[in-house]
Design a protein around this motif. Sequence first.
Motif, PDB file in Angstrom:
ATOM      1  N   GLN A   1     -13.382 -12.655   0.860  1.00 50.45           N
ATOM      2  CA  GLN A   1     -13.723 -11.270   1.216  1.00 50.45           C
ATOM      3  C   GLN A   1     -13.464 -11.010   2.698  1.00 50.45           C
ATOM      4  O   GLN A   1     -12.968  -9.939   3.053  1.00 50.45           O
ATOM      5  CB  GLN A   1     -15.186 -10.984   0.884  1.00 50.45           C
ATOM      6  N   GLN A   2     -13.762 -11.982   3.548  1.00 52.92           N
ATOM      7  CA  GLN A   2     -13.515 -11.791   4.979  1.00 52.92           C
ATOM      8  C   GLN A   2     -12.018 -11.680   5.248  1.00 52.92           C
ATOM      9  O   GLN A   2     -11.591 -10.880   6.085  1.00 52.92           O
ATOM     10  CB  GLN A   2     -14.126 -12.937   5.795  1.00 52.92           C
ATOM     11  N   GLN A   3     -11.221 -12.459   4.533  1.00 50.58           N
ATOM     12  CA  GLN A   3      -9.764 -12.357   4.683  1.00 50.58           C
ATOM     13  C   GLN A   3      -9.281 -10.980   4.261  1.00 50.58           C
ATOM     14  O   GLN A   3      -8.417 -10.383   4.922  1.00 50.58           O
ATOM     15  CB  GLN A   3      -9.063 -13.446   3.861  1.00 50.58           C
ATOM     16  N   GLN A   4      -9.834 -10.457   3.172  1.00 55.24           N
ATOM     17  CA  GLN A   4      -9.464  -9.119   2.719  1.00 55.24           C
ATOM     18  C   GLN A   4      -9.880  -8.061   3.742  1.00 55.24           C
ATOM     19  O   GLN A   4      -9.124  -7.125   4.019  1.00 55.24           O
ATOM     20  CB  GLN A   4     -10.102  -8.813   1.365  1.00 55.24           C
ATOM     21  N   ILE A   5     -11.061  -8.197   4.305  1.00 54.36           N
ATOM     22  CA  ILE A   5     -11.540  -7.249   5.318  1.00 54.36           C
ATOM     23  C   ILE A   5     -10.622  -7.287   6.528  1.00 54.36           C
ATOM     24  O   ILE A   5     -10.224  -6.238   7.060  1.00 54.36           O
ATOM     25  CB  ILE A   5     -13.001  -7.557   5.712  1.00 54.36           C
ATOM     26  N   ASP A   6     -10.262  -8.498   6.974  1.00 57.69           N
ATOM     27  CA  ASP A   6      -9.365  -8.630   8.131  1.00 57.69           C
ATOM     28  C   ASP A   6      -8.022  -7.970   7.844  1.00 57.69           C
ATOM     29  O   ASP A   6      -7.478  -7.262   8.700  1.00 57.69           O
ATOM     30  CB  ASP A   6      -9.166 -10.105   8.486  1.00 57.69           C
ATOM     31  N   HIS A   7      -7.496  -8.182   6.643  1.00 55.03           N
ATOM     32  CA  HIS A   7      -6.215  -7.583   6.269  1.00 55.03           C
ATOM     33  C   HIS A   7      -6.318  -6.053   6.259  1.00 55.03           C
ATOM     34  O   HIS A   7      -5.441  -5.355   6.781  1.00 55.03           O
ATOM     35  CB  HIS A   7      -5.793  -8.108   4.891  1.00 55.03           C
ATOM     36  N   LEU A   8      -7.382  -5.524   5.681  1.00 49.95           N
ATOM     37  CA  LEU A   8      -7.569  -4.071   5.633  1.00 49.95           C
ATOM     38  C   LEU A   8      -7.751  -3.482   7.024  1.00 49.95           C
ATOM     39  O   LEU A   8      -7.255  -2.381   7.297  1.00 49.95           O
ATOM     40  CB  LEU A   8      -8.761  -3.722   4.738  1.00 49.95           C
ATOM     41  N   MET A   9      -8.425  -4.207   7.893  1.00 52.00           N
ATOM     42  CA  MET A   9      -8.599  -3.724   9.268  1.00 52.00           C
ATOM     43  C   MET A   9      -7.247  -3.659   9.994  1.00 52.00           C
ATOM     44  O   MET A   9      -6.987  -2.702  10.723  1.00 52.00           O
ATOM     45  CB  MET A   9      -9.565  -4.627  10.038  1.00 52.00           C
ATOM     46  N   ARG A  10      -6.388  -4.653   9.767  1.00 52.27           N
ATOM     47  CA  ARG A  10      -5.049  -4.629  10.378  1.00 52.27           C
ATOM     48  C   ARG A  10      -4.249  -3.439   9.852  1.00 52.27           C
ATOM     49  O   ARG A  10      -3.590  -2.735  10.630  1.00 52.27           O
ATOM     50  CB  ARG A  10      -4.305  -5.931  10.094  1.00 52.27           C
ATOM     51  N   GLU A  11      -4.313  -3.215   8.532  1.00 53.52           N
ATOM     52  CA  GLU A  11      -3.594  -2.083   7.947  1.00 53.52           C
ATOM     53  C   GLU A  11      -4.111  -0.757   8.503  1.00 53.52           C
ATOM     54  O   GLU A  11      -3.329   0.136   8.816  1.00 53.52           O
ATOM     55  CB  GLU A  11      -3.719  -2.091   6.424  1.00 53.52           C
ATOM     56  N   LEU A  12      -5.425  -0.632   8.628  1.00 51.21           N
ATOM     57  CA  LEU A  12      -6.008   0.589   9.165  1.00 51.21           C
ATOM     58  C   LEU A  12      -5.558   0.814  10.605  1.00 51.21           C
ATOM     59  O   LEU A  12      -5.200   1.931  10.991  1.00 51.21           O
ATOM     60  CB  LEU A  12      -7.538   0.519   9.092  1.00 51.21           C
ATOM     61  N   ARG A  13      -5.534  -0.243  11.394  1.00 55.15           N
ATOM     62  CA  ARG A  13      -5.071  -0.141  12.785  1.00 55.15           C
ATOM     63  C   ARG A  13      -3.616   0.326  12.827  1.00 55.15           C
ATOM     64  O   ARG A  13      -3.262   1.204  13.626  1.00 55.15           O
ATOM     65  CB  ARG A  13      -5.218  -1.509  13.466  1.00 55.15           C
ATOM     66  N   GLU A  14      -2.782  -0.233  11.956  1.00 56.95           N
ATOM     67  CA  GLU A  14      -1.376   0.166  11.907  1.00 56.95           C
ATOM     68  C   GLU A  14      -1.236   1.632  11.491  1.00 56.95           C
ATOM     69  O   GLU A  14      -0.418   2.369  12.056  1.00 56.95           O
ATOM     70  CB  GLU A  14      -0.602  -0.731  10.948  1.00 56.95           C
ATOM     71  N   LEU A  15      -2.016   2.066  10.516  1.00 51.57           N
ATOM     72  CA  LEU A  15      -1.961   3.466  10.082  1.00 51.57           C
ATOM     73  C   LEU A  15      -2.404   4.410  11.195  1.00 51.57           C
ATOM     74  O   LEU A  15      -1.819   5.478  11.380  1.00 51.57           O
ATOM     75  CB  LEU A  15      -2.824   3.676   8.837  1.00 51.57           C
ATOM     76  N   ARG A  16      -3.414   4.011  11.924  1.00 46.82           N
ATOM     77  CA  ARG A  16      -3.876   4.855  13.032  1.00 46.82           C
ATOM     78  C   ARG A  16      -2.815   4.958  14.118  1.00 46.82           C
ATOM     79  O   ARG A  16      -2.686   6.001  14.764  1.00 46.82           O
ATOM     80  CB  ARG A  16      -5.175   4.301  13.615  1.00 46.82           C
ATOM     81  N   GLN A  17      -2.052   3.889  14.321  1.00 49.85           N
ATOM     82  CA  GLN A  17      -0.984   3.924  15.327  1.00 49.85           C
ATOM     83  C   GLN A  17       0.159   4.823  14.880  1.00 49.85           C
ATOM     84  O   GLN A  17       0.861   5.393  15.704  1.00 49.85           O
ATOM     85  CB  GLN A  17      -0.467   2.512  15.603  1.00 49.85           C
ATOM     86  N   GLN A  18       0.360   4.959  13.578  1.00 52.52           N
ATOM     87  CA  GLN A  18       1.428   5.802  13.050  1.00 52.52           C
ATOM     88  C   GLN A  18       1.047   7.279  13.055  1.00 52.52           C
ATOM     89  O   GLN A  18       1.910   8.141  12.986  1.00 52.52           O
ATOM     90  CB  GLN A  18       1.776   5.388  11.614  1.00 52.52           C
ATOM     91  N   GLN A  19      -0.237   7.563  13.154  1.00 53.27           N
ATOM     92  CA  GLN A  19      -0.733   8.931  13.120  1.00 53.27           C
ATOM     93  C   GLN A  19      -0.299   9.652  14.403  1.00 53.27           C
ATOM     94  O   GLN A  19      -0.343   9.084  15.485  1.00 53.27           O
ATOM     95  CB  GLN A  19      -2.255   8.890  13.029  1.00 53.27           C
ATOM     96  N   PRO A  20       0.126  10.906  14.277  1.00 54.68           N
ATOM     97  CA  PRO A  20       0.534  11.644  15.483  1.00 54.68           C
ATOM     98  C   PRO A  20      -0.661  11.854  16.421  1.00 54.68           C
ATOM     99  O   PRO A  20      -1.806  11.927  15.984  1.00 54.68           O
ATOM    100  CB  PRO A  20       1.050  12.974  14.943  1.00 54.68           C
ATOM    101  N   GLU A  21      -0.344  11.918  17.682  1.00 54.29           N
ATOM    102  CA  GLU A  21      -1.381  12.144  18.688  1.00 54.29           C
ATOM    103  C   GLU A  21      -1.955  13.551  18.526  1.00 54.29           C
ATOM    104  O   GLU A  21      -1.238  14.479  18.164  1.00 54.29           O
ATOM    105  CB  GLU A  21      -0.781  12.005  20.095  1.00 54.29           C
TER     106      GLU A  21
END
Length: 73
Positions: free
Chosen positions: A36-56
């Motif tokens: 579960q911690q590995q899944q949480i870490d993976h989801l957090m990385r994906e969320l960070r990447e999505l936030r970086q793709q979001q327009p300012e």
Amino acid sequence: MDISSTETDKRLTELEIKASYIEDLLDQLNLVIVRQQQQIDHLMRELRELRQQQPEPGSAPFRSLRDELPPHY
């Protein structure tokens, strides 16, 4: 061997069996937590990447090429 000693041995054996089952269950639960911690870490990385793709904020909104096509007559 008297009855008291036999009863004590029986109870001790039952406690050892229960302890063994508890150890196995604890190992299984630890594996679940690690997974579960590995899944949480993976989801957090994906969320960070999505936030970086979001327009300012304040920049031009995303526009699809479909929005640019003229209407058909």
